[in-house]
Design an enzyme around this catalytic site. Sequence first.
Site, mmCIF file in Angstrom:
data_model
loop_
_atom_site.group_PDB
_atom_site.id
_atom_site.type_symbol
_atom_site.label_atom_id
_atom_site.label_comp_id
_atom_site.label_asym_id
_atom_site.label_seq_id
_atom_site.Cartn_x
_atom_site.Cartn_y
_atom_site.Cartn_z
ATOM 1 N N CYS A 191 1.107 -10.599 -4.064
ATOM 2 C CA CYS A 191 0.053 -11.594 -3.817
ATOM 3 C C CYS A 191 0.588 -13.020 -3.926
ATOM 4 O O CYS A 191 -0.168 -13.968 -4.179
ATOM 5 C CB CYS A 191 -1.121 -11.388 -4.754
ATOM 6 S SG CYS A 191 -1.832 -9.726 -4.637
ATOM 7 N N HIS A 239 0.856 -1.186 0.000
ATOM 8 C CA HIS A 239 0.000 0.000 0.000
ATOM 9 C C HIS A 239 0.888 1.230 0.000
ATOM 10 O O HIS A 239 1.928 1.257 0.683
ATOM 11 C CB HIS A 239 -0.898 0.035 1.238
ATOM 12 C CG HIS A 239 -1.902 -1.068 1.301
ATOM 13 N ND1 HIS A 239 -2.782 -1.336 0.263
ATOM 14 C CD2 HIS A 239 -2.183 -1.974 2.270
ATOM 15 C CE1 HIS A 239 -3.554 -2.349 0.605
ATOM 16 N NE2 HIS A 239 -3.203 -2.769 1.803
#
Length: 223
Positions: free
Chosen positions: A187, A74
């Site tokens: 991910c 982020h």
Amino acid sequence: MIVVKNLGRVDYEATVAAMREFTETRGPDTPDEIWLCEHPPTYTQGLAGKADHVLNAAGIPVVQTNRGGQVTYHGPGQVVAYPLIDLQRAGYFVREYVFRLEAAVIQTLAQFGVTGHRVAGAPGIYVRLSDPGAHAALTGPVDPLHPFQGLGKVAALGIKVSRHCTYHGVALNVAMDLKPYDGINPCGYAGLATVDLVTLGVCADWPTVAERFGERLSAQLER
């Protein structure tokens, strides 16, 4: 009615603590909310996260979380949406909830001329790097060694459900420094390209994308 709140730039760990408190203390009549925000540079590890997927944190903090999924990043220029939804009251289950989150991303991208795609078994939304606006569905056999060949990930998803209520959520890349993605296997996928709207040729600012994303999420997640 879902209450949409724009929090601006906020600390990641403080925001997770606030989401958890909201979820643990909410009652049957507590209105659902969607929090829109962006975070300072932060790597976050999901419950399934493996330490070796963090290749080089380079000073960026790595935060362990209770959301699903693997490691992600982020940072400024990313719209992070945290839907706080009572699924039991809304009348749909977790799988449909995820589908609705992804649909909101796809609809938001479409407003900027970008076609988003789902990839089976890999939550999030992807785009064709060679032609981000192409409408044709992804077809053909998938190379097991290179399942994301020609694709870039523009939105990541990781959720938590507690007592039928959701928190954590989905992150849409708008105009970021993408270099920190080189420090992880995004991910959990080595070599997965990560893109933002600016990379795809879209000239849009954070407030505009956040507003439209909030509108589409609210429409998708209403009971």
